[in-house]
Design an enzyme around this catalytic site. Structure first.
Site, mmCIF file in Angstrom:
data_model
loop_
_atom_site.group_PDB
_atom_site.id
_atom_site.type_symbol
_atom_site.label_atom_id
_atom_site.label_comp_id
_atom_site.label_asym_id
_atom_site.label_seq_id
_atom_site.Cartn_x
_atom_site.Cartn_y
_atom_site.Cartn_z
ATOM 1 N N CYS A 76 -17.276 -35.963 23.574
ATOM 2 C CA CYS A 76 -18.654 -36.110 22.786
ATOM 3 C C CYS A 76 -18.484 -35.949 21.231
ATOM 4 O O CYS A 76 -17.628 -36.893 20.720
ATOM 5 C CB CYS A 76 -19.782 -35.176 23.473
ATOM 6 S SG CYS A 76 -21.332 -35.123 23.020
ATOM 7 N N ASP A 83 -23.721 -45.832 28.059
ATOM 8 C CA ASP A 83 -24.229 -44.923 27.089
ATOM 9 C C ASP A 83 -25.035 -45.245 25.785
ATOM 10 O O ASP A 83 -24.418 -46.008 24.945
ATOM 11 C CB ASP A 83 -22.676 -44.437 26.503
ATOM 12 C CG ASP A 83 -22.563 -42.954 25.853
ATOM 13 O OD1 ASP A 83 -23.807 -42.755 25.252
ATOM 14 O OD2 ASP A 83 -21.531 -42.478 25.427
ATOM 15 N N HIS A 98 -22.603 -41.852 29.265
ATOM 16 C CA HIS A 98 -22.087 -40.798 28.327
ATOM 17 C C HIS A 98 -21.592 -39.633 29.474
ATOM 18 O O HIS A 98 -22.239 -39.127 30.515
ATOM 19 C CB HIS A 98 -23.011 -40.104 27.377
ATOM 20 C CG HIS A 98 -22.733 -39.266 26.263
ATOM 21 N ND1 HIS A 98 -21.859 -39.845 25.279
ATOM 22 C CD2 HIS A 98 -22.801 -38.003 26.131
ATOM 23 C CE1 HIS A 98 -21.642 -38.735 24.356
ATOM 24 N NE2 HIS A 98 -21.957 -37.709 25.031
#
Length: 416
Positions: free
Chosen positions: A127, A175, A206
């Protein structure tokens, strides 16, 4: 593995902590694990432990120390709100400098070695850490970099030509933070970089690698990890002879028949799955029970394997062979509940062995149960598209007949 907390001197004069996990042998190349927006929380520490199992000195620096020491968030709505606040206020240049200090600290550690020489340092981020891994590849003199669903890489593509180390970037096809047009832009920027790979996992979102999370996708996570290891092993080591490790394990199972020594070749919590019969075990205690009472002592006296092929990858090995035996005992794992028939059997087998570091992690074993049941007289093949020992004979001799089970085969004889 063992874990501790170390302190790192930052370039601005401050100091910050880092979680460090060491492999069982106590040394290896270093992997700097770069956090998500939730700090060095339990998940990130578990990721470090995971890489320590793979043979790396895994270090997770506290990259939010510029706000406060030891920030550790969960995944409740309030945690997300707080985490995004830190993300929006993060001094990225200072953070990259802290990563550089962590890299320098790792290089100076006695524990950081690879193949008995001074070891390299790689970064793996998730991330926020995914973008930071990209920035580290450009600015921190690392030897390899891997980013998982890094958000905002497309805003820093002017750094693409500064990246000289091997790099892999993983994205989920679902995502919304990295839509297809963003991934296309990244791929275009690296079109001429042979050492940079961009992977997309179509059915993953994600955070697909964060186990315990709603978006966790085990298939995508496993494949991404194998691809990550391919980058790290090539650039940093350590290099293991997986075939030799597997052969030693098999020798202990089938020749020595030593349960305790067999278990020592495996990770702390391994699993085995014989797919057609769903026999095996998950976890040390269950698997040891299975090996001790239902596998190692439950094999025929004349059991042998005729090898066909072997393929060895970065973290797994695939063996193809023919298993031959006389059904002279009840074989719990292969023919559970069926009394010995005295029949001779030859069955094609495929065994997929996965490793973590220098230990076996799991085995998936496949065979044709219908063919096996035909050979011991428990299944009548008449009118069914199944065969008995012919399946093994065909595998061993390509010139054996093909298509005998296909009634329509004759209809194409005179067709172009």
């Amino acid at each position: 593995m063992t874990a501790d907390t170390i302190t790192i001197d930052a370039p601005d004069g401050s100091r910050f902590d880092a979680y460090r996990a060491l492999p069982e042998c106590g040394h290896g190349p270093a992997v700097i694990v770069l956090q998500e927006i939730f700090g060095v929380n339990r998940h990130i520490r578990e990721v470090c432990d995971f890489y320590a199992e793979e043979g790396y000195v895994a270090i997770a620096p506290d990259l939010f120390h510029q706000f406060d020491a030891g920030i550790e968030l969960g995944y409740e709505p309030a945690d997300f709100e707080q985490a995004f606040g830190y993300f929006q206020r993060l001094d990225v240049d200072r953070t990259v400098a802290d990563i550089g200090a962590t890299v320098a600290t790792a290089r100076a550690m006695d524990a950081v070695v690879a193949d008995d020489q001074a070891g390299g340092v790689g970064v793996v981020g998730f991330c926020l850490g995914g973008k930071l891994a990209y920035l580290a590849a450009a600015r921190c003199d690392v030897d390899a970099a891997v980013g998982y669903y890094g958000v905002g890489i497309d805003d820093a593509l002017d750094l693409a030509d500064k990246i000289r180390c091997p790099m892999a970037l993983h994205f989920g096809g679902l995502d919304k933070f990295s839509p297809p047009e963003t991934i296309k832009e990244i791929r275009t920027a690296f079109a001429g970089h042979n050492d940079v790979q961009v992977f997309v996992y179509d059915n993953a979102d994600h955070a697909f690698n964060r186990w315990g999370n709603d978006h966790y996708n085990p298939g995508a996570a496993r494949l991404a990890h194998t691809r990550t290891l391919a980058v790290l092993r090539s650039a940093l080591g350590p290099h293991y002879d997986l075939a030799a490790l597997a052969d030693h394990h098999f020798e202990l199972e089938f020749a020595a028949r030593d349960v305790d020594e067999t278990m020592k070749t495996m990770v702390a919590e391994p699993y085995v799955n014989h797919v057609p019969t769903m026999t095996g075990g998950t976890g040390y205690e269950n698997l040891k029970r299975f090996y001790k009472h239902h596998f190692i002592p439950k094999n025929p006296a004349d059991l042998q394997m005729k090898p066909i092929s072997r393929t060895v990858g970065v973290d797994r090995m695939v063996d193809e062979f023919v298993l031959c035996f006389t059904h002279d005992c009840e074989i719990d794992w292969l023919l559970p509940g069926i009394e010995p028939t005295g029949k001779y059997v030859e069955i094609p087998f495929v065994v997929i062995v996965a490793f973590r570091g220098d230990k076996l992690y799991n085995e998936h074993i496949y065979w044709d149960q219908a063919s096996l049941l035909v050979q011991i007289g428990k299944l009548d093949p008449a009118g069914l598209p199944i065969a008995g020992i012919e399946t093994a004979r065909k595998l061993l001799d390509k010139d054996q007949p093909s298509n005998d089970l296909m009634p329509n085969w004759a209809t194409s004889a005179d067709k172009d």
